[in-house]
Design a protein around this motif. Structure first.
Motif, PDB file in Angstrom:
ATOM      1  N   UNK A  10      89.283-159.363 -27.219  1.00  0.00           N
ATOM      2  CA  UNK A  10      87.856-159.352 -27.588  1.00  0.00           C
ATOM      3  C   UNK A  10      87.036-158.894 -26.388  1.00  0.00           C
ATOM      4  N   UNK A  11      87.116-157.602 -26.096  1.00  0.00           N
ATOM      5  CA  UNK A  11      86.424-157.059 -24.927  1.00  0.00           C
ATOM      6  C   UNK A  11      85.199-156.242 -25.320  1.00  0.00           C
ATOM      7  N   UNK A  12      84.530-156.684 -26.378  1.00  0.00           N
ATOM      8  CA  UNK A  12      83.316-156.001 -26.796  1.00  0.00           C
ATOM      9  C   UNK A  12      82.197-156.259 -25.788  1.00  0.00           C
ATOM     10  N   UNK A  13      81.281-155.315 -25.699  1.00  0.00           N
ATOM     11  CA  UNK A  13      80.156-155.435 -24.769  1.00  0.00           C
ATOM     12  C   UNK A  13      79.058-156.272 -25.416  1.00  0.00           C
ATOM     13  N   UNK A  14      78.563-157.266 -24.685  1.00  0.00           N
ATOM     14  CA  UNK A  14      77.429-158.067 -25.151  1.00  0.00           C
ATOM     15  C   UNK A  14      76.154-157.338 -24.737  1.00  0.00           C
ATOM     16  N   UNK A  15      75.517-156.667 -25.675  1.00  0.00           N
ATOM     17  CA  UNK A  15      74.351-155.854 -25.338  1.00  0.00           C
ATOM     18  C   UNK A  15      73.150-156.705 -24.953  1.00  0.00           C
ATOM     19  N   UNK A  16      73.196-158.017 -25.237  1.00  0.00           N
ATOM     20  CA  UNK A  16      72.078-158.900 -24.884  1.00  0.00           C
ATOM     21  C   UNK A  16      72.297-159.612 -23.551  1.00  0.00           C
ATOM     22  N   UNK A  17      73.422-159.358 -22.907  1.00  0.00           N
ATOM     23  CA  UNK A  17      73.701-160.020 -21.631  1.00  0.00           C
ATOM     24  C   UNK A  17      72.725-159.541 -20.562  1.00  0.00           C
ATOM     25  N   UNK A  18      72.143-160.469 -19.787  1.00  0.00           N
ATOM     26  CA  UNK A  18      71.237-160.054 -18.710  1.00  0.00           C
ATOM     27  C   UNK A  18      71.961-159.590 -17.449  1.00  0.00           C
ATOM     28  N   UNK A  19      73.288-159.676 -17.448  1.00  0.00           N
ATOM     29  CA  UNK A  19      74.058-159.325 -16.253  1.00  0.00           C
ATOM     30  C   UNK A  19      74.163-157.810 -16.102  1.00  0.00           C
ATOM     31  N   UNK A  20      73.768-157.328 -14.944  1.00  0.00           N
ATOM     32  CA  UNK A  20      73.815-155.901 -14.639  1.00  0.00           C
ATOM     33  C   UNK A  20      75.141-155.579 -13.957  1.00  0.00           C
ATOM     34  N   UNK A  21      75.989-154.834 -14.659  1.00  0.00           N
ATOM     35  CA  UNK A  21      77.326-154.502 -14.156  1.00  0.00           C
ATOM     36  C   UNK A  21      77.428-153.064 -13.671  1.00  0.00           C
ATOM     37  N   UNK A  82      64.710-153.325 -15.966  1.00  0.00           N
ATOM     38  CA  UNK A  82      64.539-152.251 -14.991  1.00  0.00           C
ATOM     39  C   UNK A  82      63.198-151.531 -15.069  1.00  0.00           C
ATOM     40  N   UNK A  83      62.482-151.709 -16.167  1.00  0.00           N
ATOM     41  CA  UNK A  83      61.205-151.010 -16.379  1.00  0.00           C
ATOM     42  C   UNK A  83      61.371-149.495 -16.258  1.00  0.00           C
ATOM     43  N   UNK A  84      62.447-149.030 -16.888  1.00  0.00           N
ATOM     44  CA  UNK A  84      62.696-147.593 -16.981  1.00  0.00           C
ATOM     45  C   UNK A  84      62.301-147.086 -18.361  1.00  0.00           C
ATOM     46  N   UNK A  85      62.535-147.916 -19.388  1.00  0.00           N
ATOM     47  CA  UNK A  85      62.161-147.599 -20.761  1.00  0.00           C
ATOM     48  C   UNK A  85      61.254-148.700 -21.307  1.00  0.00           C
ATOM     49  N   UNK A  86      60.540-148.367 -22.368  1.00  0.00           N
ATOM     50  CA  UNK A  86      59.672-149.338 -23.021  1.00  0.00           C
ATOM     51  C   UNK A  86      59.398-148.904 -24.444  1.00  0.00           C
TER      52      UNK A  86
END
Length: 251
Positions: A10-21, A82-86
């Motif tokens: 189960x190595x799906x990406x958690x798109x809501x994770x606040x961790x920046x990898x 990151x305030x790159x998109x909004x």
């Protein structure tokens, strides 16, 4: 709900994770790319998944080798941290063109953001905010249940006939407004599911203070109620007695 494939990790990406990898170079290249977009190509679909699909189709070098799930996560972080998109009118745009940027400018000057809500009622002040929050959190309709922050402005209009404008109080987000020291003793803000909610603040544990002299004398208390002079003399003698047991440190 989520689906996992039997027999596969189960190595799906958690798109809501606040961790920046992701490496800092990726964010630098992303910021440069989105800042250089023309008006015709700067508007992206409003959903993270659809937005990520468009970015993958563009074959951007800084996204090379990343899965669609990772690109979804990058879009989420670019918006939330990151305030790159909004967002602007339901679409994703470079941050400098977004509604979030407009709100930050209004918050800087403590002005209501025109067009972000109705203005039929009076603007909420800090005093009104405390009073209204107390009523909301203790009212029979909620009974301590979490209140979604997305409902806050509607609740203020319907229950108090007032307009909650976070920018007029100096904040660009309601979630940040409710963490201000002037109201944070009333409520807690936490992430629940895919959105933020407000709950009654947990009472802080009271700390019992006791003096060193009292603690040292407590075990040798005498029966009855001694006079202040006798009590002071007793404590002084005990302190001198116990100090003799302390050996100095030698280097």
């Amino acid at each position: 709900w989520s689906i996992e494939i039997v027999g596969r990790p189960a190595n799906f990406v958690d798109v809501y994770s606040p961790e920046d990898l992701y490496p800092e170079t990726l964010w630098q290249e992303a910021a440069t790319y989105f800042a250089s977009l023309s008006d015709s190509s700067m508007v992206l679909p409003g959903g993270r998944y659809s937005c990520a699909q468009v970015l993958v189709q563009r074959g951007l070098p800084f996204l090379a080798g990343l899965s669609l799930g990772q690109v979804c996560h990058i879009v989420q972080l670019a918006i939330s941290q990151k305030k790159i998109l909004g967002y602007l009118n339901g679409t994703v745009v470079p941050y400098v063109r977004s509604q979030s940027m407009v709100k930050e400018k209004h918050a800087e000057f403590q002005q209501p953001c025109i067009g972000t809500g109705r203005t039929k009622g009076s603007m909420v002040t800090w005093e009104m905010l405390r009073e209204c929050l107390q009523k909301l959190l203790s009212g029979p309709g909620f009974g301590g249940q979490p209140i979604p922050l997305s409902n806050m402005k509607r609740l203020f209009r319907s229950k108090f006939h007032a307009e909650l404008s976070e920018t007029s109080l100096g904040y660009a987000k309601v979630s940040e407004l409710l963490q201000d020291p002037r109201v944070s003793d009333l409520c807690d803000v936490k992430l629940q599911g895919h959105g933020y909610v407000m709950t009654p603040a947990k009472p802080k544990a009271k700390r019992n203070l006791i003096s060193l002299a009292d603690s040292l004398c407590m075990g040798d208390a005498v029966s009855g109620t001694p006079s202040p002079e006798a009590a002071q003399s007793t404590c002084s003698n005990l302190l001198q007695k116990r100090a003799s047991f302390v050996k100095p440190l030698r280097m």
